[in-house]
Design an enzyme around this catalytic site. Structure first.
Site, PDB file in Angstrom:
ATOM      1  N   CYS A 105       7.910   5.400   7.557  1.00  0.00           N
ATOM      2  CA  CYS A 105       7.069   5.235   6.370  1.00  0.00           C
ATOM      3  C   CYS A 105       8.005   5.092   5.167  1.00  0.00           C
ATOM      4  CB  CYS A 105       6.148   6.443   6.195  1.00  0.00           C
ATOM      5  SG  CYS A 105       5.221   6.328   4.660  1.00  0.00           S
ATOM      6  N   ASN A 156       0.823  -1.206   0.000  1.00  0.00           N
ATOM      7  CA  ASN A 156       0.000   0.000   0.000  1.00  0.00           C
ATOM      8  C   ASN A 156       0.853   1.250   0.000  1.00  0.00           C
ATOM      9  OD1 ASN A 156      -0.266   1.799   2.619  1.00  0.00           O
ATOM     10  ND2 ASN A 156       0.249  -0.275   3.298  1.00  0.00           N
ATOM     11  N   ASN A 202       6.300   7.929  14.017  1.00  0.00           N
ATOM     12  CA  ASN A 202       6.464   7.165  12.779  1.00  0.00           C
ATOM     13  C   ASN A 202       7.684   7.703  12.042  1.00  0.00           C
ATOM     14  OD1 ASN A 202       6.359   5.936  10.325  1.00  0.00           O
ATOM     15  ND2 ASN A 202       4.203   6.380   9.918  1.00  0.00           N
ATOM     16  N   GLY A 226       2.773  -8.955   9.796  1.00  0.00           N
ATOM     17  CA  GLY A 226       2.255 -10.261   9.374  1.00  0.00           C
ATOM     18  C   GLY A 226       1.682 -11.109  10.483  1.00  0.00           C
ATOM     19  N   MET A 242      -0.753   4.810   0.770  1.00  0.00           N
ATOM     20  CA  MET A 242      -1.901   5.696   0.982  1.00  0.00           C
ATOM     21  C   MET A 242      -1.469   7.162   0.916  1.00  0.00           C
ATOM     22  SD  MET A 242      -4.361   3.631   1.681  1.00  0.00           S
ATOM     23  CE  MET A 242      -4.585   1.921   2.110  1.00  0.00           C
ATOM     24  N   GLY A 243      -0.217   7.420   1.340  1.00  0.00           N
ATOM     25  CA  GLY A 243       0.271   8.801   1.346  1.00  0.00           C
ATOM     26  C   GLY A 243      -0.047   9.545   2.630  1.00  0.00           C
ATOM     27  N   LEU A 244      -0.136   8.804   3.718  1.00  0.00           N
ATOM     28  CA  LEU A 244      -0.415   9.373   5.038  1.00  0.00           C
ATOM     29  C   LEU A 244      -1.654  10.275   5.053  1.00  0.00           C
ATOM     30  CD1 LEU A 244       3.250  10.290   6.170  1.00  0.00           C
ATOM     31  CD2 LEU A 244       1.887   8.359   6.971  1.00  0.00           C
TER      32      LEU A 244
HETATM   33  C1  SIN Z   1       0.640   5.406   4.211  1.00  0.00           C
HETATM   34  O1  SIN Z   1      -0.199   6.160   4.730  1.00  0.00           O
HETATM   35  O2  SIN Z   1       0.845   5.446   2.997  1.00  0.00           O
HETATM   36  C2  SIN Z   1       1.419   4.407   5.032  1.00  0.00           C
HETATM   37  C3  SIN Z   1       1.951   4.970   6.296  1.00  0.00           C
HETATM   38  C4  SIN Z   1       3.218   4.303   6.758  1.00  0.00           C
HETATM   39  O3  SIN Z   1       3.757   3.436   6.078  1.00  0.00           O
HETATM   40  O4  SIN Z   1       3.738   4.673   7.814  1.00  0.00           O
END
Ligand code: SIN
Length: 311
Positions: A134, A73, A131, A250, A75-77
Site C-alpha cells: 500500500c 485513491n 499486502n 490497468g 481510502m486508508g485501508l
Molecule cells: C487503501 O485502502 O487506501 C488502498 C489499499 C492499498 O493500496 O493497498
C-alpha cells in the site's frame, strides 16, 4: 467452420480457477455479498479488501479522484478487522461463494502479520494475499514491503502459521529492486506474486491550490500504470518462471488481459475498470480472450502464459 473449444481454466499454486480473472483487492471486496455478485458476474476468483488486525475507519473524504487515464485513491485501508470479516465470510450466516476467495491481509509489523495469520488458521482460508505494497498508509504496506529483510520476516512468520496455504505477496513497483523483494519473499516461503499495487501519487486542485485527497498521497491505478505493471510481471517471470503471478494494473479490456498473460501472468486482477464498466467487464474480457485464443489457435489460457519471453 467448427472453432476450437478453448479451455479458460487456470491453476494458481495448486488452486483451480474456472478462468484467469480475479477481482483485485479493495474493489467491492468489503462484504461477502458483494463478492458473491462478482462470482455471478463471471470472475474466476475474488480478493477481499485488505483486512487488518483491528477495524479501521479509513480516511475522511475526499478519498478518490477520477482522472482521464485512471484514478488516484487513498481510502486508508478501511475494513471491519480480520475477526469480524472472517466471521461474516465463514460463520453461521455465511454467503456460499463457489470460487476461491483470496483473503488480503495487511499489518504494521511482522508481529502483527503473525497474529493475523494465526487467526486465519481457524477458518477454511484457501489463498492469502499479503499486502506489502500500500503506497500511502503510514506504517503499513510499502514501509515494510520496500525492505527485503522485513519482507522475509513477514512472509516467514505467516508461512510458519499457515504451512500449506498458498501465499501471494502483493508487490509494489515503487521500490528500488522488485526482484530483491520478490527473492526475499520466495526464500521465506511465498507461493506467488500479485503485481502490482497502485503507484504513489498526488493530485492538486488548481483553484483550491491544495492537494485533493485528504491524505495528500494516494495510489494511481488504471490504464496509466499498465506498462509499469506489465514490466514488473515480465521481470518477475524472466527471473522466476515457475512462480505464479497475478498481474494487476490497468486491465480494462481483453487486449490488456492478453498482454499480462504474454508477459507471464497466470491470472489477471481486474480493479478500477469496474467503476467505469460495472461488473459486465468480466464477461466482456472473457469473451474477447476466448475469441483471441481461438483465432490464434490456442486451446488453453496456459498456452500463452509467458509467450513473450520465447524466441
Ligand atoms: C487503501 O485502502 O487506501 C488502498 C489499499 C492499498 O493500496 O493497498
Amino acid at each position: 467452420m467448427g472453432g476450437l473449444c478453448v479451455d479458460l481454466r487456470v491453476e494458481l499454486a495448486g488452486i483451480r480457477l474456472r478462468n484467469p480473472l480475479v477481482l483485485a483487492s479493495g474493489i467491492l471486496g468489503t462484504t461477502p455479498s458483494l463478492l458473491k455478485r462478482v462470482e455471478k458476474a463471471g470472475a474466476g476468483a475474488v480478493t477481499t479488501k485488505t483486512l487488518t488486525l483491528r477495524p479501521r475507519p479509513g480516511y475522511p473524504n475526499p478519498v478518490i479522484v477520477e482522472l482521464d487515464f485512471g484514478f488516484v485513491n487513498a481510502m486508508g485501508l478501511p475494513n471491519p478487522g480480520v475477526d469480524c470479516f472472517l466471521n461474516e465470510l465463514y460463520g453461521e450466516r455465511k454467503v456460499e461463494i463457489g470460487i476461491p476467495v483470496i483473503i488480503s491481509v495487511g499489518g504494521a509489523s511482522a508481529e502483527e502479520f503473525s497474529i493475523i495469520s494465526s487467526k486465519l488458521r481457524k477458518y477454511p482460508v484457501e489463498v492469502v494475499e499479503l499486502n506489502l505494497s500500500c503506497p500511502h498508509v503510514k506504517g503499513h504496506g510499502l514501509e515494510l514491503g520496500s525492505d527485503p529483510e522485513a519482507v522475509y520476516e513477514v512472509v516467514s512468520n505467516v508461512r510458519s502459521n499457515l504451512p500449506h496455504t498458498p501465499l501471494f505477496v502483493k508487490l509494489s513497483a515503487n521500490v528500488a529492486s522488485v526482484l530483491d523483494i520478490a527473492e526475499a519473499a520466495l526464500r521465506a516461503g511465498a507461493s506467488g506474486f500479485v503485481a502490482v499495487n497502485t503507484l504513489r501519487a498526488t493530485v492538486i486542485d488548481i483553484y483550491a491550490k491544495k492537494p485533493v485527497l485528504s491524505n495528500v498521497y494516494g495510489g494511481l491505478s488504471g490504464p496509466a500504470i499498465r506498462p509499469v505493471a506489465v514490466r514488473v510481471v515480465y521481470e518477475l517471470y524472466e527471473n522466476f518462471p515457475r512462480v505464479p503471478i497475478i498481474g494487476v494494473g490497468g486491465v480494462d479490456s481483453w487486449r490488456a488481459a492478453v498482454e499480462f498473460l504474454l508477459a507471464g501472468a497466470s491470472a489477471i486482477g481486474v480493479g478500477s475498470v469496474i467503476a467505469r464498466k460495472d461488473l459486465a467487464v468480466f464477461s466482456e474480457i472473457l469473451k474477447g480472450l476466448k475469441t483471441y485464443l481461438e483465432a490464434e489457435g490456442y486451446e488453453r489460457v496456459g498456452d500463452i502464459v509467458g509467450l513473450a519471453h520465447k524466441d
